[in-house]
Design a protein around this motif. Structure first.
Motif, PDB file in Angstrom:
ATOM      1  N   GLY A 284       0.828  -1.209   0.000  1.00 12.13           N
ATOM      2  CA  GLY A 284       0.000   0.000   0.000  1.00 12.13           C
ATOM      3  C   GLY A 284       0.854   1.246   0.000  1.00 12.13           C
ATOM      4  N   GLY A 285       1.962   1.192   0.724  1.00  6.72           N
ATOM      5  CA  GLY A 285       2.854   2.347   0.786  1.00  6.72           C
ATOM      6  C   GLY A 285       3.488   2.633  -0.563  1.00  6.72           C
ATOM      7  N   VAL A 286       3.827   1.590  -1.288  1.00  2.00           N
ATOM      8  CA  VAL A 286       4.414   1.794  -2.613  1.00  2.00           C
ATOM      9  C   VAL A 286       3.395   2.472  -3.527  1.00  2.00           C
ATOM     10  CG1 VAL A 286       5.258   0.622  -4.660  1.00  2.00           C
ATOM     11  CG2 VAL A 286       6.083  -0.053  -2.412  1.00  2.00           C
TER      12      VAL A 286
ATOM     13  N   LEU B  60      -6.183   1.279  -5.442  1.00  2.00           N
ATOM     14  CA  LEU B  60      -5.489   0.139  -4.840  1.00  2.00           C
ATOM     15  C   LEU B  60      -4.886   0.534  -3.505  1.00  2.00           C
ATOM     16  CD1 LEU B  60      -3.820  -1.228  -8.049  1.00  2.00           C
ATOM     17  CD2 LEU B  60      -5.396  -2.470  -6.579  1.00  2.00           C
ATOM     18  N   HIS B  61      -4.311   1.731  -3.481  1.00  2.00           N
ATOM     19  CA  HIS B  61      -3.732   2.205  -2.224  1.00  2.00           C
ATOM     20  C   HIS B  61      -4.787   2.205  -1.125  1.00  2.00           C
ATOM     21  CE1 HIS B  61      -1.999   4.803   0.781  1.00  2.00           C
ATOM     22  NE2 HIS B  61      -2.918   5.724   0.555  1.00  2.00           N
ATOM     23  N   GLY B  62      -5.937   2.836  -1.400  1.00  2.00           N
ATOM     24  CA  GLY B  62      -6.983   2.916  -0.384  1.00  2.00           C
ATOM     25  C   GLY B  62      -7.494   1.536   0.003  1.00  2.00           C
TER      26      GLY B  62
ATOM     27  N   LEU C 171       4.543  16.833   7.366  1.00  2.00           N
ATOM     28  CA  LEU C 171       4.795  17.550   6.109  1.00  2.00           C
ATOM     29  C   LEU C 171       3.841  17.055   5.034  1.00  2.00           C
ATOM     30  CD1 LEU C 171       8.672  17.717   5.928  1.00  2.00           C
ATOM     31  CD2 LEU C 171       7.064  19.581   6.323  1.00  2.00           C
ATOM     32  N   THR C 172       3.659  15.745   4.984  1.00  2.00           N
ATOM     33  CA  THR C 172       2.824  15.195   3.924  1.00  2.00           C
ATOM     34  C   THR C 172       1.384  15.659   4.047  1.00  2.00           C
ATOM     35  OG1 THR C 172       4.166  13.217   4.080  1.00  2.00           O
ATOM     36  CG2 THR C 172       2.184  13.071   2.742  1.00  2.00           C
ATOM     37  N   PHE C 173       0.848  15.546   5.229  1.00  2.00           N
ATOM     38  CA  PHE C 173      -0.600  15.679   5.318  1.00  2.00           C
ATOM     39  C   PHE C 173      -1.083  17.006   5.868  1.00  2.00           C
ATOM     40  CE2 PHE C 173       0.011  11.043   5.135  1.00  2.00           C
ATOM     41  CZ  PHE C 173      -0.674  10.825   3.957  1.00  2.00           C
TER      42      PHE C 173
ATOM     43  N   THR D 120      -0.098  19.895   4.926  1.00  2.00           N
ATOM     44  CA  THR D 120      -0.288  20.736   3.738  1.00  2.00           C
ATOM     45  C   THR D 120      -1.605  20.423   3.038  1.00  2.00           C
ATOM     46  OG1 THR D 120       1.098  19.081   2.723  1.00  2.00           O
ATOM     47  CG2 THR D 120       2.085  21.202   3.122  1.00  2.00           C
ATOM     48  N   GLN D 121      -2.034  19.165   3.181  1.00  2.00           N
ATOM     49  CA  GLN D 121      -3.265  18.801   2.480  1.00  2.00           C
ATOM     50  C   GLN D 121      -4.489  19.464   3.091  1.00  2.00           C
ATOM     51  OE1 GLN D 121      -3.400  14.550   1.928  1.00  2.00           O
ATOM     52  NE2 GLN D 121      -1.518  14.549   0.723  1.00  2.00           N
ATOM     53  N   PHE D 122      -4.393  19.864   4.359  1.00  2.00           N
ATOM     54  CA  PHE D 122      -5.512  20.642   4.908  1.00  2.00           C
ATOM     55  C   PHE D 122      -5.661  21.945   4.135  1.00  2.00           C
ATOM     56  CE2 PHE D 122      -4.793  18.246   8.970  1.00  2.00           C
ATOM     57  CZ  PHE D 122      -6.033  17.630   8.988  1.00  2.00           C
TER      58      PHE D 122
ATOM     59  N   PRO E  91      -9.932  19.395  -5.157  1.00  2.00           N
ATOM     60  CA  PRO E  91     -10.692  18.163  -5.003  1.00  2.00           C
ATOM     61  C   PRO E  91      -9.773  16.953  -4.885  1.00  2.00           C
ATOM     62  CG  PRO E  91     -11.468  19.431  -6.885  1.00  2.00           C
ATOM     63  CD  PRO E  91     -10.155  20.006  -6.466  1.00  2.00           C
ATOM     64  N   ARG E  92     -10.250  15.900  -4.246  1.00  2.01           N
ATOM     65  CA  ARG E  92      -9.445  14.695  -4.126  1.00  2.01           C
ATOM     66  C   ARG E  92      -9.632  13.838  -5.382  1.00  2.01           C
ATOM     67  NH1 ARG E  92     -12.893  10.974   0.137  1.00  2.01           N
ATOM     68  NH2 ARG E  92     -11.369   9.389  -0.431  1.00  2.01           N
ATOM     69  N   ARG E  93      -8.834  12.799  -5.487  1.00  2.59           N
ATOM     70  CA  ARG E  93      -8.868  11.876  -6.619  1.00  2.59           C
ATOM     71  C   ARG E  93      -8.652  12.611  -7.944  1.00  2.59           C
ATOM     72  NH1 ARG E  93     -14.047   8.434  -4.335  1.00  2.59           N
ATOM     73  NH2 ARG E  93     -12.890   7.259  -2.818  1.00  2.59           N
TER      74      ARG E  93
HETATM   75  C1  HEA Z   1      -4.608   3.099   6.845  1.00  2.12           C
HETATM   76  C2  HEA Z   1      -4.818   3.681   5.789  1.00  2.12           C
HETATM   77  C3  HEA Z   1      -3.884   4.512   4.981  1.00  2.12           C
HETATM   78  C4  HEA Z   1      -2.525   4.737   5.123  1.00  2.12           C
HETATM   79  C5  HEA Z   1      -1.599   4.179   6.165  1.00  2.12           C
HETATM   80  C6  HEA Z   1      -2.151   5.631   4.078  1.00  2.12           C
HETATM   81  C7  HEA Z   1      -0.852   6.084   3.883  1.00  2.12           C
HETATM   82  C8  HEA Z   1      -0.487   7.026   2.915  1.00  2.12           C
HETATM   83  N1  HEA Z   1      -1.339   7.640   2.020  1.00  2.12           N
HETATM   84 FE1  HEA Z   1      -3.306   7.226   1.758  1.00  2.12          FE
HETATM   85  N2  HEA Z   1      -5.268   6.843   1.496  1.00  2.12           N
HETATM   86  C9  HEA Z   1      -6.022   5.973   2.234  1.00  2.12           C
HETATM   87  C10 HEA Z   1      -5.620   5.263   3.355  1.00  2.12           C
HETATM   88  C11 HEA Z   1      -4.311   5.266   3.843  1.00  2.12           C
HETATM   89  N3  HEA Z   1      -3.252   5.953   3.313  1.00  2.12           N
HETATM   90  C12 HEA Z   1      -7.366   5.911   1.720  1.00  2.12           C
HETATM   91  C13 HEA Z   1      -8.507   5.065   2.268  1.00  2.12           C
HETATM   92  C14 HEA Z   1      -7.397   6.766   0.624  1.00  2.12           C
HETATM   93  C15 HEA Z   1      -8.589   7.086  -0.259  1.00  2.12           C
HETATM   94  C16 HEA Z   1      -8.527   6.315  -1.522  1.00  2.12           C
HETATM   95  C17 HEA Z   1      -9.648   6.720  -2.408  1.00  2.12           C
HETATM   96  O1  HEA Z   1      -9.814   7.916  -2.678  1.00  2.12           O
HETATM   97  O2  HEA Z   1     -10.402   5.825  -2.830  1.00  2.12           O
HETATM   98  C18 HEA Z   1      -6.079   7.351   0.520  1.00  2.12           C
HETATM   99  C19 HEA Z   1      -5.729   8.292  -0.430  1.00  2.12           C
HETATM  100  C20 HEA Z   1      -4.495   8.914  -0.491  1.00  2.12           C
HETATM  101  C21 HEA Z   1      -4.205  10.045  -1.295  1.00  2.12           C
HETATM  102  C22 HEA Z   1      -5.204  10.799  -2.152  1.00  2.12           C
HETATM  103  C23 HEA Z   1      -5.208  10.372  -3.551  1.00  2.12           C
HETATM  104  C24 HEA Z   1      -6.205  11.171  -4.302  1.00  2.12           C
HETATM  105  O3  HEA Z   1      -7.260  11.501  -3.765  1.00  2.12           O
HETATM  106  O4  HEA Z   1      -5.934  11.482  -5.464  1.00  2.12           O
HETATM  107  C25 HEA Z   1      -2.878  10.357  -1.082  1.00  2.12           C
HETATM  108  C26 HEA Z   1      -2.187  11.490  -1.720  1.00  2.12           C
HETATM  109  O5  HEA Z   1      -1.261  11.965  -1.245  1.00  2.12           O
HETATM  110  C27 HEA Z   1      -2.368   9.404  -0.148  1.00  2.12           C
HETATM  111  C28 HEA Z   1      -1.070   9.376   0.329  1.00  2.12           C
HETATM  112  C29 HEA Z   1      -0.601   8.521   1.317  1.00  2.12           C
HETATM  113  C30 HEA Z   1       0.765   8.474   1.743  1.00  2.12           C
HETATM  114  C31 HEA Z   1       1.886   9.295   1.183  1.00  2.12           C
HETATM  115  C32 HEA Z   1       0.824   7.524   2.728  1.00  2.12           C
HETATM  116  C33 HEA Z   1       2.072   7.134   3.478  1.00  2.12           C
HETATM  117  O6  HEA Z   1       1.847   7.349   4.823  1.00  2.12           O
HETATM  118  C34 HEA Z   1       2.493   5.741   3.210  1.00  2.12           C
HETATM  119  C35 HEA Z   1       3.795   5.486   3.892  1.00  2.12           C
HETATM  120  C36 HEA Z   1       4.182   4.037   3.847  1.00  2.12           C
HETATM  121  C37 HEA Z   1       5.221   3.557   3.171  1.00  2.12           C
HETATM  122  C38 HEA Z   1       6.070   4.429   2.370  1.00  2.12           C
HETATM  123  C39 HEA Z   1       5.509   2.093   3.202  1.00  2.12           C
HETATM  124  C40 HEA Z   1       6.779   1.830   3.908  1.00  2.12           C
HETATM  125  C41 HEA Z   1       6.702   0.502   4.532  1.00  2.12           C
HETATM  126  C42 HEA Z   1       7.752  -0.306   4.684  1.00  2.12           C
HETATM  127  C43 HEA Z   1       9.116   0.055   4.228  1.00  2.12           C
HETATM  128  C44 HEA Z   1       7.553  -1.616   5.329  1.00  2.12           C
HETATM  129  C45 HEA Z   1       7.075  -1.395   6.694  1.00  2.12           C
HETATM  130  C46 HEA Z   1       7.583  -2.363   7.617  1.00  2.12           C
HETATM  131  C47 HEA Z   1       7.765  -2.128   8.924  1.00  2.12           C
HETATM  132  C48 HEA Z   1       7.423  -0.809   9.551  1.00  2.12           C
HETATM  133  C49 HEA Z   1       8.322  -3.177   9.747  1.00  2.12           C
HETATM  134  N4  HEA Z   1      -3.367   8.528   0.209  1.00  2.12           N
END
Ligand code: HEA
Ligand code: HEA
Ligand code: CUA
Ligand SMILES: [Cu+2]
Lengths: 372, 319, 576, 139
Positions: free
Chosen positions: C53-55, C84-86, C443-445, C447-449, C457-459
């Motif tokens: 998911g993080g990737v 896929l992320h969500g 820093l990531t989030f 700014t999104q506020f 808009p999102r998405r």
């Molecule tokens: C728990 C839920 C969760 C989590 C953790 C995250 C994490 C992150 N999300 Fe996520 N996000 C959602 C749930 C989540 N999100 C959902 C539900 C949506 C809505 C989807 C939709 O609109 O349908 C969304 C949508 C969403 C958007 C909006 C897309 C859009 O509307 O166009 C963005 C944009 O910046 C974003 C960014 C991120 C980022 C940068 C992280 C980062 O925090 C991620 C950081 C993680 C990593 C980089 C992985 C690193 C991991 C490892 C290296 C292995 C770990 C192992 C150990 C710790 C032992 N997410």
């Protein structure tokens, strides 16, 4: 406080200024939203600072050194008055916030009765705005100083109409109408660099590939400007050569009749324009006076010296005063198109009826070019 | 369901029982202290699972209620196509199999192996009977293209000719009633109520496919279906051309198959479970000390019955 | 039922025969009925999914560095990635993370039980998770899906990408996996509490898991049926959700949020439970307001069912329901407020050690306050009209899901890591990792506020078409993407030192932090059946009986000091 | 038969745990259920208008209660088990209640007539079958 916040929120002129949190406010309801937004923001500042300051202070003050645990005097396990206090205070605050939002929402949800109505059709991935006088446009153009009501329908999936500067948003849902209203008092005018200013309009409900391209301009025009624009926009008919009217404008106009009149004889709210019930298609049956209205055949109404000189007169009358003569077997249900269709439009429709066989059942021209 | 049963821990777990005197109760799993604890756990677990079943079907019932509230005419029209007698017989079959299941539990509790096995077999038979009747009901409807979605609108073709098409000519004769443009602008968006003066004047129950069928369309259908042709089957098969058929009738059959189908799946699962405990009871696993699986499968079987008790009137009886 | 002399410390000598070494071979893991092994398998799987998911998230963020089209990612690809992320984050990561991974491991031990009530159901739950995850992968192969994680109809019933049905099947199966975990926890808590462990003796984490289980039981079936109906609608057109067949798309939203709002509390409530544990253990201070915290979990569970419509203010839902839902929404904020204040009060006059878990807990307090408070803007009717479906919402839910629930889970993982693995990780790197994640996250989030309240808009794949706004948006997006890289670095460091600790970590003492509840009184790692003898429990938040033990290089619980276990124990001040 | 509950024929006749429901109660319950089924089917053929629905659902409710109380032993079961059933039904009622409330409110905004999918289907498969056009305001 109220006044201060209000002025904070509305101080930005309609020229592109934005505050740190909010874009410029361009509608009469926006200041109210901004007020609530800022009010909640201050509540948040307060609690955030409270929580973080206490947290940091406690951590610094009671930091454990080494491995030995320290026990402080008076570290109680609970304190009911305190618990009740920090339950009740947030309750009071949220009740206040709820009512603020509720009050603002009431206005947002009730379009004024005298609102200017624009019909909106959304589809993947375009907007169409239709004005009462028949004008159609891609961008939303609205009169300043007048409430505007959007009646919205979608042709495919969910969309959502959002104008950030007006703080309004409503989903556009297939198979139903959703209504949205706003009033903008300041015409958009020109930017400092001479280009036309406008507000943004976004689609905010995810609708597929070009969701992010489904955005348009909102242009607010002064009363006179708007009237002129509306008229211009509606007069597209004039620019079409007379003999091309029926196939260039006919199908477009027919779209507004298609909900009640089919072309293939299927029964609907109004009589089909195609042959139905043993009668020939509309032009033929009218010309021959076969249709029965109010119990009498049309031939008693049409002809030299009678109510209508010619079949065309009857049809024009059916469009402008539909309830004067009611076709047998139907109820008086057709709205008047007075003020929406001018002579040219009626000409186009009549031409369309005369050449019905050149169109398919959806009203589309069958051939690329009509037979001359 | 198998997994709920906390009995019988495989392989070496018993080796670690520590000081417990489990040998007295060979069926007691290692992590329980007493048979009562094990029984209560199993039972609570089953009830919690039944709660999820209730919500599972609950969402479907919610959907049913909403659809019915929106288009009552569809339901009163379409439920005529269901066979009340078959449904009624099926209800009785399920009730009787519920009885035999309850009896099975009773006999298990009293260590009566013979009656227990007989009751379980009867229950199993009841389940089979239910499915057989359901099968006949389904095929009957399939023959008439009373299906879901697009298939519902496929005319039944017999001898290369669509059945019932000629009747379509009659259709347009229906007297149109008053209709407005149905303007939604007459709605107060806050309360959503139509403003009185401008409310649509179409009687909704009268919305035939012509948009304007006369108000007593339902009675007309009965006449059409039974009196006019005198042939229920033909009436079923020509539904596509039936002028009185309300808009969206296919939805009724859609959810009819969804709900009874899901229920049918539960019956099938029930049959596996009943078969399983029948085998075990033949083996002599159950007695007054240990009968939890019988009890739990019983609970499951009763909830299947209970759901049918609601499905039956909702689809077959209400019109 | 013999109980050991209650006043003697429980035997915490590490033994060669623990749950890890009890039996060997792959089969002994994948067929295990041991709740601890199942918990560990869940943990590994969830973390792997988190990486996935993080990737996806990083791909999304990287695209947003560029306002317009980019050649390497089309609009459709972008839509797939955020969907896929969500979906992965919600269904595969955050919902099972705390209950199924950490909860499974800790719950029976904390309770003093040998296992959960239905060990085989527990294993079935894990297998269902795997099956569900397989379906998600399968859907990737079958054309993937681009509906957003909310699957709104009629887009989801008409999209040309064929992965919808498999992924929906996957979510259905994952739902049952979650239901089985919930069933197990409810029955275990009800029936497997040993003598002396009354309801109000339970560690708060168990209250949280219990409340969560209630939500899982009651809400998840509705999602299951809704998603099945969605699949059926897509294939057979029965006319429920798709207007082209007479269905009502708003009805889908009602059904979806009837589950998915409570689901957000499935994510956060166990996280709050972890925070209650971490804060009291690492501040070595009796938790403040035990009953208020316990009941507020139940209150959240209950109220969470009444507010689903706040996701639908602009959907065309009637005004009346909007008002009702808005009013009830605020009632959910109160129990959360109670918890926050009680945690603060627990810090007061504690003996706070700033270990990695504690850092995560403090980060949680900080981030949850922001995330929760911004929920107020969204609950308010007229401001939500402006903010709905903008980045403001995205920021809100990342603060609560990622910044709170996930941070709590990572914190809990560090908290119980020594117990689970028998190894200590590097405190130094732990703190670095936590700090990087914290800074990167904000820093990531944050700014999104601003992006959201300004109207982004999102998405949205591209934002270059928004004249007058694109420039400002670009700056915010750049900061946001930069932050996400920092956060990713933090997680990578975390992953490295945790894996390193498995091989090179110092052996962990039974009680490295000075905890008081039962899991700290059995060896690390725990033996196969947790306790040789069912232990008597005392007050699990009474830290006055905890003291440092040089010999084991950890803390021990000196039960003879506990007046409840030993009538002769010296009376202490400030204790009743 | 009605004596069975009091017949203590031996240790094996007692369940170690749980409650033994006498046979006559089970048979009585089944009889009542069957009778109610017949009644509810019979009522279908009497046109009572609105009342028909309430009678049918009412009878179903009574039948369900009987099954729950006697067949499922709820009458003698633990309160928490009773609560799970009642509670879960309460949540179903909540779902139905709120969604109904809403859809009733917005119903006037709906566009009626044969939906587009049906229109195309009918147009192709059964061109002579009647179609109800949607009452579209615009376009
Ligand atoms: C728990 C839920 C969760 C989590 C953790 C995250 C994490 C992150 N999300 Fe996520 N996000 C959602 C749930 C989540 N999100 C959902 C539900 C949506 C809505 C989807 C939709 O609109 O349908 C969304 C949508 C969403 C958007 C909006 C897309 C859009 O509307 O166009 C963005 C944009 O910046 C974003 C960014 C991120 C980022 C940068 C992280 C980062 O925090 C991620 C950081 C993680 C990593 C980089 C992985 C690193 C991991 C490892 C290296 C292995 C770990 C192992 C150990 C710790 C032992 N997410
Ligand atoms: C873990 C997950 C989680 C949690 C805990 C919450 C918590 C809350 N959420 Fe959130 N929410 C989501 C996950 C979560 N949410 C997701 C995933 C979405 C979007 C889904 C999508 O569309 O894709 C969403 C969207 C969402 C919306 C819809 C927005 C929209 O789409 O228009 C709303 C509206 O009311 C809302 C409200 C709230 C509220 C009031 C809380 C409350 O519970 C918060 C309570 C907490 C506090 C209030 C802070 C602590 C208290 C104090 C510091 C004391 C002071 C307090 C007061 C004075 C009250 N959320
Ligand atoms: Cu249209 Cu998004
Ligand atoms: Cu919510």
């Amino acid at each position: 406080m109220h006044a201060l916040l209000n002025s904070l929120a509305t101080a930005a002129p309609a020229s592109g200024h934005t505050s740190f949190w909010l874009p410029r406010s361009g509608s009469t309801t926006a200041p109210n939203v901004d007020f609530m937004f800022m009010a909640i923001t201050y509540v948040c500042y307060f609690f955030f600072v409270l929580v973080v300051v206490l947290m940091v202070a406690f951590v610094v003050r009671y930091r454990q050194k080494g491995t030995k645990l320290e026990f402080h005097e008076g570290a109680s396990e609970h304190n009911t008055p305190l618990e009740v206090t920090w339950t009740v205070i947030p309750v009071i605050i949220v009740v206040a916030i709820f009512f603020g939002g509720f009050k603002g929402y009431l206005t947002l949800a009730t379009p004024p009765a005298n609102a200017y109505q624009i019909d909106v059709v959304a589809k993947q991935w375009s907007w169409t705005f239709k004005y009462p006088n028949g004008a159609i446009s891609d961008d939303l153009v609205v009169p300043a100083g007048r409430p505007v009501k959007l009646v919205m329908r979608s042709d495919d999936v969910l969309h959502s109409l959002y104008i950030p500067d007006f703080r309004v948003k409503k989903d556009v849902v297939p198979a139903r109408y959703n209504v949205l209203w706003f009033q903008s008092d300041t015409p958009t005018g020109k930017r400092a660099d001479g280009t036309d200013d406008f507000h943004n309009l976004f689609c905010t409900e995810y609708c597929g590939k070009d969701h992010s391209r489904m955005n348009r301009k909102v242009i607010v025009k002064g009363e006179a400007d708007f009237a002129m624009w509306e008229k211009d926009q509606a007069e597209w008919l004039i620019k079409i050569p007379k003999d091309e009217l029926y196939f260039k404008a006919g199908p477009i106009l027919y779209a507004r009749c298609s909900s009640c009149h089919t072309l293939d004889g299927t029964p609907s709210t109004g009589p089909s324009w195609g042959p139905y019930n043993g009668l020939p298609a509309i032009w033929e049956r009218t010309e021959k006076g076969l249709t029965k209205v109010n119990g009498k055949p049309l031939s008693e109404l049409i002809g030299p010296g009678k109510e209508f000189e010619h079949a065309k007169g009857y049809i024009a009358n059916s469009i402008l005063q539909p309830n004067k003569h009611i076709v047998d077997g139907f109820a008086p249900g057709m709205p008047t198109f007075q003020g929406q269709l001018d002579d040219l439009g009626i000409d186009a429709l009549v031409g369309f009826m005369q050449h019905l066989n050149e169109f398919d059942s959806k009203g589309k021209l069958k051939a690329a070019q009509p037979a001359k | 369901m198998t997994a709920i049963d906390s009995h019988s821990t495989p392989h070496d777990d018993h080796a670690h029982d520590g000081g417990h005197g489990h040998s007295e109760y060979p069926f007691l799993a290692h992590h329980f202290e007493t048979p009562a604890q094990q029984f209560d756990s199993g039972k609570l677990g089953m009830w919690v699972f039944l709660a999820t079943e209730v919500l599972f079907f609950g969402a479907l019932f919610a959907m049913y209620t909403l659809m019915r509230a929106k288009e009552p005419e569809v339901f009163s029209f379409a439920s005529n196509y269901l066979d009340t007698i078959m449904g009624g017989i099926n209800t009785c079959v399920l009730i009787l199999s519920s009885l035999t299941m309850a009896l099975a539990v009773h006999f298990a509790q009293r260590s009566k192996k013979g009656p227990l096995v007989v009751c379980l077999l009867l229950t199993f038979l009841g389940a089979c009977g239910f499915l057989v009747i359901k099968y006949f009901e389904y095929t009957h409807k399939f023959d008439a293209n009373l299906k879901w979605g697009p298939a519902f609108y496929q005319p039944v073709v017999e001898n290369g000719k669509p059945l019932g098409a000629p009747e379509a000519a009659l259709v347009t004769e229906s007297t149109p009633a008053a209709a407005t443009a149905g303007s939604p602008l007459t709605v107060n968006p806050l309360i959503g109520k139509p403003l009185p003066a401008e409310a649509s004047s179409i009687k909704r129950a009268a919305m035939g496919p012509s948009g304007l069928a006369s108000e007593d369309a339902m009675h007309a259908h009965d006449a059409h279906g039974h009196a006019a042709t005198g042939d229920h089957d033909l009436a079923m098969k020509t539904h596509v051309y039936n002028a009185q058929m309300p808009v969206n009738t296919h939805r009724f059959f859609g959810i009819y198959y969804c709900m009874t189908g899901l229920h049918g799946i539960h019956v099938v699962i029930g049959m596996f479970l009943i078969g399983w405990i029948t085998l075990r009871s033949i083996r002599g696993d159950f007695n007054s000390k240990y009968y939890t699986p019988v009890d739990l499968v019983g609970l499951y079987w009763h909830i299947v019955d209970l759901i049918w008790i609601f499905l039956f009137p909702l689809f077959y009886l209400i019109h | 039922m013999t109980t050991l002399d209650a006043t003697r410390p429980l035997d915490t000598r590490p033994s060669a025969d623990n749950y890890l070494t009890h039996s060997r071979g792959v089969l002994s893991w994948i067929l295990t009925l041991d709740h601890k092994r199942i918990g560990v398998m869940y943990l590994v799987s969830v973390l792997a999914s988190f990486l996935l998911g993080g990737v996806f998230a990083l791909l999304v963020r990287t695209k947003l560095l560029f306002p317009g089209e980019v050649s390497w990612m089309s609009a459709e690809a972008y839509n797939h990635f955020f969907t896929l992320h969500g979906a992965v984050m919600v269904f595969l990561v955050i919902i099972p993370s705390i209950p199924a991974a950490l909860g499974n491991f800790v719950l029976p031990i904390m309770l003093g039980a040998k296992d959960v009530a239905f060990p085989r159901l527990n294993l079935a739950s894990y297998w269902l998770w795997l099956l569900g995850a397989t379906c998600v992968v399968l859907s990737l192969l079958m054309g993937s899906f681009d509906t957003g994680w909310t699957f709104y109809t009629p887009y989801s019933t008409t999209t040309r990408f064929g992965g919808v049905v498999p992924v929906v099947t996957g979510a259905f199966i994952l739902g049952f996996s979650s239901i089985f975990t919930g069933m197990n926890f409810i029955v275990t808590v009800h029936k497997l509490r040993p003598p002396g462990m009354t309801w109000f003796r339970m560690p708060l984490f168990l209250w949280a898991l219990y409340s969560t289980a209630l939500i899982q039981i009651l809400a998840t079936p509705v999602l299951a049926i809704t998603l099945s109906l969605l699949a059926v609608e897509r294939i057979f057109h029965i006319g429920i959700f798709d207007p082209a067949w007479g269905g009502d798309p708003v009805l889908f939203q009602h059904f979806f949020w009837f589950y998915s709002h409570p689901a957000v509390y499935i994510m956060i409530v166990p996280g709050m439970g972890i925070i209650s544990e971490i804060i009291s253990v690492h501040a070595h201070r009796h938790i403040f307001g035990y009953r208020f915290i316990a009941f507020s979990s139940i209150a959240i569970a209950f109220f969470s069912f009444l507010v689903w419509g706040h996701h639908m203010y602009t959907s065309g839902q009637s005004g009346l329901m909007n008002v009702v839902f808005s009013a009830i929404t605020f009632s959910v904020a109160i129990p959360s407020a109670i918890k926050v204040f009680n945690w603060l009060a627990t810090l007061y006059k504690g003996s706070i050690s700033l270990t990695t878990p504690m850092l995560y807990a403090l980060a949680f307090l900080f981030l949850f306050t922001i995330g929760g408070l911004t929920g107020l803007y969204l609950g308010t009717l007229n401001t939500d009209i402006h903010l709905h479906d903008t980045y403001f919402v995205v920021a809100h839910f990342h603060y609560v899901m990622m910044g709170s629930a996930l941070i709590a889970m990572i914190g809990g993982m560090h908290h119980w890591w020594p117990k689970m693995t028998g190894r200590m990780y590097s405190e130094f790197w732990g703190r670095i990792g936590c700090t990087l994640v914290f800074i990167g996250f904000n820093l990531t989030f944050f700014t999104q506020f601003m992006l959201g309240s300004q109207g982004m808009p999102r998405r949205y794949y591209s934002y270059d078409q928004l004249p007058g706004m694109a420039e400002a948006f670009k700056t915010y997006h750049h900061i946001s993407t930069g932050g996400s890289y920092i956060m990713a670095l933090g997680f990578v460091i975390t992953a490295i030192y945790l894996i390193h600790s498995l091989y090179r970590g110092k052996p962990a003492p039974a009680n490295p932090w000075g905890g008081r509840s039962l899991e700290w009184q059995c060896p690390s790692p725990p033996p196969h059946d947790n306790f040789k003898v069912t232990p008597r429990v005392g007050d699990c938040y009474d830290f006055s009986v905890v003291r440092w033990d040089e010999a084991s290089n950890g803390y021990i619980v000196d039960r003879s000091l506990d007046p409840e276990l030993n009538p002769n124990a010296p009376k202490r001040k400030g204790h009743h | 038969m009605s004596n069975h509950s009091h017949a203590h024929a031996g240790a094996d006749e007692h369940p170690l745990v749980g409650h033994l429901v006498p046979l006559w109660i089970l048979f009585a319950t089944a009889t009542v259920l069957l009778v109610l089924t017949i009644i509810t089917v019979a009522v279908r053929y009497v046109d009572l208008g609105e009342a028909n629905i309430y009678i049918a659902i009412g009878i179903a409710g009574v039948k369900a209660t009987l099954v729950g109380l006697y067949f499922m032993h709820l009458k003698w079961d633990r309160p928490f088990n009773q609560l799970t059933l009642v509670g879960s039904i309460a949540f179903v009622v909540l779902l139905i209640w709120f969604t109904m409330l809403d859809s009733k409110q917005y119903e006037p905004q709906l566009i009626r007539g044969n939906p587009t999918g049906v229109q195309t289907e009918l147009g192709q498969k059964a061109p002579d079958a009647p179609i109800a056009k949607q009452n579209q305001l615009i376009r």
